[in-house]
Design an enzyme around this catalytic site. Structure first.
Site, short mmCIF file in Angstrom:
data_model
loop_
_atom_site.label_atom_id
_atom_site.label_comp_id
_atom_site.label_asym_id
_atom_site.label_seq_id
_atom_site.Cartn_x
_atom_site.Cartn_y
_atom_site.Cartn_z
N LEU A 1 0.81 -1.21 0.00
CA LEU A 1 0.00 0.00 0.00
C LEU A 1 0.85 1.27 0.00
CD1 LEU A 1 -2.75 -1.13 2.51
CD2 LEU A 1 -3.20 -0.27 0.21
N ASN B 1 1.81 4.90 7.22
CA ASN B 1 1.41 3.60 6.68
C ASN B 1 2.25 2.44 7.22
OD1 ASN B 1 0.22 1.80 4.36
ND2 ASN B 1 2.44 1.67 4.09
N TYR C 1 -2.51 -6.43 16.88
CA TYR C 1 -2.74 -5.62 15.68
C TYR C 1 -4.07 -4.88 15.76
CZ TYR C 1 -3.33 -4.65 10.65
OH TYR C 1 -3.55 -4.06 9.43
N LYS D 1 -4.47 -0.84 15.81
CA LYS D 1 -5.21 -0.15 14.75
C LYS D 1 -6.42 0.60 15.31
CE LYS D 1 -2.79 -1.04 11.06
NZ LYS D 1 -2.05 0.08 10.43
#
Length: 303
Positions: free
Chosen positions: A19, A100, A171, A175
């Site tokens: 990404l 990112n 994770y 996030k």
């Protein structure tokens, strides 16, 4: 190269692959000069090497754009400060920051080691906070000097952060924390001309290819590749540009040709008796409220 970001400068972390690489190339195609950051680690965050960042910077230059590579660790004070300094020293300005960088260390909770928890929190949460801090310090100084910026920050959350994901407790928590950071930063920094938003992308990358291999198989020639990381980048470009004026503190899901504005936590059914509940009364009230509420979004991977 001309487009929405012509004349601007964007820094993208974790831009050596997946990404981040797609975002860096799309920003360059839209006219931005790009600082390409990547530490060059493996999928679990181990190892390092400046190769991926340098390769993407060279790719941008070969296409007629301007780019410089940064191989520092943005989850450290020195690395994050150097990222902002490199943009200013090389291009004289910084207009957008795309956070990112990240990696995975997936385990079920009972098997998750403290080091795996700490490492994922560090790269995702600290790796968002520190570049944001140093970019915002620069932009605040500009605003106080009478040069108010049109600054943009795009943070990267995940569906795992919005709904949870089995086997990804570290994770998912990191996030989800990025969403909270985004909301606070948007509220605090708006007065200086800084807009802060987040995306929750779904795409085929190193981090997802094993978990979603079947769903993320590339299509046949000529078919729309719904899981290509490049599908997410147009939204990132727009959020990084002056064209997104007035949009801040929002979270967008982006996958294939779909963009969704996430509405997040907001009050649902409520009951107030004006006095303290007994445990039994509180339970009875809670059950009635739950019956009237929308069911939660399923956790990814739950049966």
């Amino acid at each position: 190269m001309t487009g929405l970001c012509t004349g601007g400068v964007a820094a993208v972390t974790g831009a050596g692959r997946g990404l981040g690489r797609a975002h860096a190339l799309a920003l360059a195609a839209a006219g931005a000069r790009v600082v390409v950051n990547d530490l060059g680690t493996g999928l679990d965050g181990t190892g390092d090497g400046a190769g991926p960042a340098q390769q993407v910077a060279e790719e941008i230059r070969a296409l007629g754009g301007e780019a410089v590579a940064h191989g520092g660790d943005v989850a450290t004070t020195d690395g994050a400060a150097a990222l902002v300094a490199l943009a200013l020293d090389t291009f004289g300005r910084l207009d957008a920051l795309v956070n990112n960088a990240g990696f995975l260390r997936d385990r079920m909770l009972v098997n998750l080691e403290e080091d795996d928890w700490d490492a994922v929190m560090r790269v995702h949460l600290k790796g968002h906070f520190l570049p944001l801090k140093y970019a915002a310090e620069h932009w605040r100084a500009e605003a106080k000097a009478g040069r108010p910026p049109q600054a943009r920050v795009v943070n990267t959350s995940s569906g795992a952060g919005l709904a949870g994901s089995v086997g990804q407790g570290n994770y998912s928590a990191a996030k989800a924390g990025i969403v909270g950071l985004t909301l606070v930063a948007a509220a605090e920094l708006g007065r200086y001309g800084i807009q802060v938003n987040a995306i929750a992308p779904a795409a085929r990358t190193r981090m997802t290819e094993h978990a979603f291999a079947r769903a993320m198989t590339a299509p046949g020639e000529g078919e729309f590749d719904a899981m290509a990381p490049e599908n997410v980048s147009p939204l990132v470009v727009w959020l990084s540009s002056a064209a997104s004026a007035g949009v801040t503190g929002r979270v967008f899901e982006a996958e294939g040709g779909r963009i969704t504005v996430m509405e997040g936590w907001r009050p649902g059914p409520t009951a107030d008796r004006g006095a303290r509940w007994t445990p039994a009364e509180a339970g009875e009230a809670a059950l009635k409220l739950l019956a009237a509420a929308e069911p939660p979004q399923p956790v990814y991977g739950a049966r």
